[in-house]
Scaffold this active site. Sequence first.
Site, short mmCIF file in Angstrom:
data_model
loop_
_atom_site.label_atom_id
_atom_site.label_comp_id
_atom_site.label_asym_id
_atom_site.label_seq_id
_atom_site.Cartn_x
_atom_site.Cartn_y
_atom_site.Cartn_z
N GLU A 105 -4.92 -5.13 10.68
CA GLU A 105 -3.92 -3.94 10.88
C GLU A 105 -3.95 -3.41 12.18
O GLU A 105 -4.89 -2.40 12.42
CB GLU A 105 -3.91 -2.79 9.69
N SER A 152 3.99 -2.17 10.37
CA SER A 152 5.60 -2.41 10.38
C SER A 152 6.01 -3.65 10.12
O SER A 152 7.21 -4.10 10.74
CB SER A 152 5.95 -2.04 11.77
N ASN A 193 0.78 -1.28 0.13
CA ASN A 193 -0.10 -0.02 -0.30
C ASN A 193 0.97 1.10 0.10
O ASN A 193 1.38 1.52 1.01
CB ASN A 193 -0.79 -0.10 1.20
N GLY A 231 3.23 -1.06 4.20
CA GLY A 231 3.29 0.27 3.95
C GLY A 231 4.42 0.71 3.44
O GLY A 231 5.11 0.49 2.59
N GLY A 232 5.16 1.36 4.65
CA GLY A 232 6.75 1.92 4.25
C GLY A 232 7.47 0.96 3.72
O GLY A 232 8.16 1.56 2.57
N LYS A 287 0.08 4.21 -0.10
CA LYS A 287 -0.50 5.57 0.49
C LYS A 287 -0.34 6.67 -0.31
O LYS A 287 -0.27 6.38 -1.64
CB LYS A 287 0.04 5.62 1.97
N GLU A 298 -6.38 4.56 8.26
CA GLU A 298 -6.32 5.92 7.89
C GLU A 298 -7.50 6.41 7.36
O GLU A 298 -7.70 7.77 7.76
CB GLU A 298 -4.96 6.04 7.11
N HIS A 333 -9.29 1.04 5.43
CA HIS A 333 -7.87 1.14 6.16
C HIS A 333 -8.01 2.11 7.05
O HIS A 333 -9.10 2.91 7.36
CB HIS A 333 -6.97 1.71 4.93
N GLY A 364 3.05 1.95 10.98
CA GLY A 364 3.99 3.16 10.63
C GLY A 364 4.75 3.57 11.93
O GLY A 364 5.34 4.88 12.05
P1 13P Z 1 3.42 0.30 8.02
O1 13P Z 1 3.96 -1.00 7.12
O2 13P Z 1 4.33 1.39 7.25
O3 13P Z 1 3.26 0.16 9.11
O4 13P Z 1 1.96 0.40 7.18
C1 13P Z 1 0.97 -0.61 7.32
C2 13P Z 1 -0.24 -0.25 6.60
O5 13P Z 1 -1.17 0.69 6.98
C3 13P Z 1 -0.48 -0.91 5.24
O6 13P Z 1 -1.58 -0.54 4.71
#
Ligand code: 13P
Length: 250
Positions: free
Chosen positions: A167, A213, A9, A234-235, A11, A97, A95, A173
């Site tokens: 999640e 993470s 993802n 994510g990251g 983002k 967020e 999600h 993050g």
């Molecule tokens: P991180 O891997 O950056 O923690 O993000 C996870 C996420 O929200 C994937 O949708």
Amino acid sequence: MRKKIVAGNWKMNKNLAETGELIAEIKRSFNNPSKANIIIAPTFTNLYYAFEEFKGLEITVAAQNMHHAENGAFTGEISADMLKSIGIETVILGHSERRAYFGENDEVLAKKVNTALKHDMTIIFCFGEELQDRKGEHHFSVVENQLKNGLFHIDANQWSNVVLAYEPVWAIGTGETASPEQAQEMHAFIRSAIAKAYNDSIADEVSILYGGSVKPTNAEEIFAKPDVDGGLIGGAALDAESFEAIASAI
Ligand code: 13P
């Protein structure tokens, strides 16, 4: 046997040129077929470009969100038909967020789920508890309610279009990952909730991804757990090498 999936993802990261660079790097690093199905979710403006770039490769391009209405006066929104018209068949919904910053609640999500399924799209349905829920030891009921209110109204035959992504918000993050044991415990709980609401075979067939993470250094021990079928990254998905390393950890 349920599918193993590693999804990235992106983002709100990567403009068009940067998207091109990352895709080129991914194409270079993913020359060996992975044991996992690979999904990548770039931002809306680069979806069509990414879809064209990955055509013919075993990489699915997904959207990060969509609106539940078919069309109309919803400035700034994107419909299922718009996504499908550019070849996008998979969408991330719910999600944390979106829930936290854009007011998406279970009721809205249930509508989005219905619209996506009506268009025969695959949904990656995200959910997870906040830190205070875990500290207060009601993380199981929070997760069960998110599932019941947002998803458990669908018909049994629609589950083949559903992927789940647990999640925990406190792990997104933050660099703090759920331990493999915490992930396994929750994934097993989710499977038992599905078995209770539907049946064992649906519970057994649905892929449940862990997100929060995930890094090359911890992916293997998380993915080794029997009820963890992959990850939503994510990251670490913004770097081709680490994303490839995570996908190889399946
Ligand atoms: P991180 O891997 O950056 O923690 O993000 C996870 C996420 O929200 C994937 O949708």
